[in-house]
Write a protein that holds these residues in place. Sequence first.
Motif, mmCIF file in Angstrom:
data_model
loop_
_atom_site.group_PDB
_atom_site.id
_atom_site.type_symbol
_atom_site.label_atom_id
_atom_site.label_comp_id
_atom_site.label_asym_id
_atom_site.label_seq_id
_atom_site.Cartn_x
_atom_site.Cartn_y
_atom_site.Cartn_z
ATOM 1 N N SER A 1 58.627 41.370 52.774
ATOM 2 C CA SER A 1 58.951 42.378 51.771
ATOM 3 C C SER A 1 60.467 42.589 51.777
ATOM 4 O O SER A 1 61.146 42.255 52.744
ATOM 5 C CB SER A 1 58.224 43.699 52.053
ATOM 6 O OG SER A 1 58.638 44.233 53.282
ATOM 7 N N CYS A 2 60.970 43.155 50.691
ATOM 8 C CA CYS A 2 62.408 43.401 50.577
ATOM 9 C C CYS A 2 62.751 44.789 51.118
ATOM 10 O O CYS A 2 61.928 45.710 51.052
ATOM 11 C CB CYS A 2 62.849 43.293 49.121
ATOM 12 S SG CYS A 2 62.639 41.624 48.442
ATOM 13 N N PRO A 3 63.966 44.963 51.629
ATOM 14 C CA PRO A 3 64.363 46.278 52.142
ATOM 15 C C PRO A 3 64.577 47.276 51.004
ATOM 16 O O PRO A 3 64.621 46.905 49.824
ATOM 17 C CB PRO A 3 65.676 45.986 52.870
ATOM 18 C CG PRO A 3 66.218 44.764 52.215
ATOM 19 C CD PRO A 3 65.020 43.967 51.783
ATOM 20 N N ASP A 4 64.696 48.546 51.374
ATOM 21 C CA ASP A 4 64.975 49.591 50.390
ATOM 22 C C ASP A 4 66.216 49.231 49.588
ATOM 23 O O ASP A 4 67.195 48.703 50.138
ATOM 24 C CB ASP A 4 65.203 50.943 51.076
ATOM 25 C CG ASP A 4 63.917 51.513 51.653
ATOM 26 O OD1 ASP A 4 62.826 51.073 51.250
ATOM 27 O OD2 ASP A 4 64.018 52.413 52.522
ATOM 28 N N GLY A 5 66.180 49.487 48.288
ATOM 29 C CA GLY A 5 67.310 49.188 47.414
ATOM 30 C C GLY A 5 67.237 47.806 46.794
ATOM 31 O O GLY A 5 68.119 47.421 46.041
ATOM 32 N N TYR A 6 66.186 47.053 47.108
ATOM 33 C CA TYR A 6 66.003 45.704 46.578
ATOM 34 C C TYR A 6 64.614 45.572 45.974
ATOM 35 O O TYR A 6 63.663 46.189 46.429
ATOM 36 C CB TYR A 6 66.184 44.651 47.675
ATOM 37 C CG TYR A 6 67.612 44.524 48.120
ATOM 38 C CD1 TYR A 6 68.433 43.535 47.603
ATOM 39 C CD2 TYR A 6 68.144 45.401 49.056
ATOM 40 C CE1 TYR A 6 69.754 43.418 48.003
ATOM 41 C CE2 TYR A 6 69.461 45.295 49.465
ATOM 42 C CZ TYR A 6 70.262 44.302 48.933
ATOM 43 O OH TYR A 6 71.571 44.187 49.324
ATOM 44 N N ASP A 7 64.530 44.749 44.932
ATOM 45 C CA ASP A 7 63.266 44.482 44.257
ATOM 46 C C ASP A 7 62.783 43.093 44.637
ATOM 47 O O ASP A 7 63.591 42.178 44.826
ATOM 48 C CB ASP A 7 63.476 44.576 42.740
ATOM 49 C CG ASP A 7 62.178 44.518 41.967
ATOM 50 O OD1 ASP A 7 61.153 45.000 42.478
ATOM 51 O OD2 ASP A 7 62.190 43.996 40.841
ATOM 52 N N GLU A 8 61.469 42.928 44.765
ATOM 53 C CA GLU A 8 60.889 41.626 45.080
ATOM 54 C C GLU A 8 60.748 40.809 43.800
ATOM 55 O O GLU A 8 59.969 41.145 42.929
ATOM 56 C CB GLU A 8 59.531 41.810 45.762
ATOM 57 C CG GLU A 8 59.661 42.510 47.095
ATOM 58 C CD GLU A 8 58.331 42.897 47.706
ATOM 59 O OE1 GLU A 8 57.279 42.728 47.054
ATOM 60 O OE2 GLU A 8 58.349 43.399 48.848
ATOM 61 N N SER B 1 59.376 37.717 42.331
ATOM 62 C CA SER B 1 58.423 36.652 42.645
ATOM 63 C C SER B 1 58.682 35.384 41.838
ATOM 64 O O SER B 1 58.117 34.339 42.140
ATOM 65 C CB SER B 1 56.991 37.138 42.437
ATOM 66 O OG SER B 1 56.816 37.584 41.124
ATOM 67 N N THR B 2 59.554 35.439 40.832
ATOM 68 C CA THR B 2 59.900 34.251 40.066
ATOM 69 C C THR B 2 60.646 33.243 40.931
ATOM 70 O O THR B 2 60.364 32.050 40.901
ATOM 71 C CB THR B 2 60.764 34.621 38.837
ATOM 72 O OG1 THR B 2 60.043 35.558 38.041
ATOM 73 C CG2 THR B 2 61.107 33.393 38.018
ATOM 74 N N ASN B 3 61.615 33.740 41.717
ATOM 75 C CA ASN B 3 62.369 32.837 42.590
ATOM 76 C C ASN B 3 62.265 33.217 44.066
ATOM 77 O O ASN B 3 63.051 32.758 44.882
ATOM 78 C CB ASN B 3 63.833 32.722 42.148
ATOM 79 C CG ASN B 3 64.541 34.049 42.186
ATOM 80 O OD1 ASN B 3 64.022 35.029 42.717
ATOM 81 N ND2 ASN B 3 65.733 34.104 41.635
ATOM 82 N N ASN B 4 61.278 34.068 44.386
ATOM 83 C CA ASN B 4 61.011 34.475 45.772
ATOM 84 C C ASN B 4 62.256 34.985 46.489
ATOM 85 O O ASN B 4 62.613 34.528 47.567
ATOM 86 C CB ASN B 4 60.393 33.321 46.571
ATOM 87 C CG ASN B 4 59.046 32.908 46.036
ATOM 88 O OD1 ASN B 4 58.419 33.650 45.311
ATOM 89 N ND2 ASN B 4 58.604 31.725 46.380
ATOM 90 N N SER B 5 62.911 35.956 45.865
ATOM 91 C CA SER B 5 64.119 36.516 46.466
ATOM 92 C C SER B 5 64.157 38.025 46.280
ATOM 93 O O SER B 5 63.415 38.588 45.480
ATOM 94 C CB SER B 5 65.373 35.887 45.846
ATOM 95 O OG SER B 5 65.477 36.267 44.496
ATOM 96 N N CYS B 6 65.029 38.665 47.043
ATOM 97 C CA CYS B 6 65.268 40.099 46.910
ATOM 98 C C CYS B 6 66.479 40.289 46.003
ATOM 99 O O CYS B 6 67.531 39.690 46.241
ATOM 100 C CB CYS B 6 65.553 40.718 48.272
ATOM 101 S SG CYS B 6 64.176 40.612 49.431
ATOM 102 N N THR B 7 66.317 41.103 44.973
ATOM 103 C CA THR B 7 67.425 41.371 44.064
ATOM 104 C C THR B 7 67.797 42.860 44.158
ATOM 105 O O THR B 7 66.920 43.712 44.248
ATOM 106 C CB THR B 7 67.084 41.014 42.608
ATOM 107 O OG1 THR B 7 65.903 41.700 42.215
ATOM 108 C CG2 THR B 7 66.848 39.512 42.473
ATOM 109 N N SER B 8 69.080 43.128 44.147
ATOM 110 C CA SER B 8 69.569 44.499 44.272
ATOM 111 C C SER B 8 69.158 45.323 43.063
ATOM 112 O O SER B 8 69.201 44.868 41.923
ATOM 113 C CB SER B 8 71.089 44.490 44.396
ATOM 114 O OG SER B 8 71.570 45.816 44.435
#
Length: 71
Positions: free
Chosen positions: A50-57, A59-66
């Motif tokens: 899961s992504c930390p607070d302040g980041y969105d998951e 799922s298109t590129n499996n990354s955490c975005t601010s």
Amino acid sequence: METCDDNCPSGMYEYEDNNECLSCTGNNDPSLCGSCADDYFLYETTCEDSCPDGYDEDSTNNSCTSLCDEG
């Protein structure tokens, strides 16, 4: 394990000692990942479940975005 040619598939990294592709979601060395397998998200250089607070998951590129706009 899958043997590497030039690059490993998405969600894996090349273990240089024996040129095998290892999963970025395992316990080997997730700090070497540039991408993550499904259900995991790249945060900086590690794959997390899961992504930390302040980041969105993303799922298109499996990354955490601010969630914050930079600039």
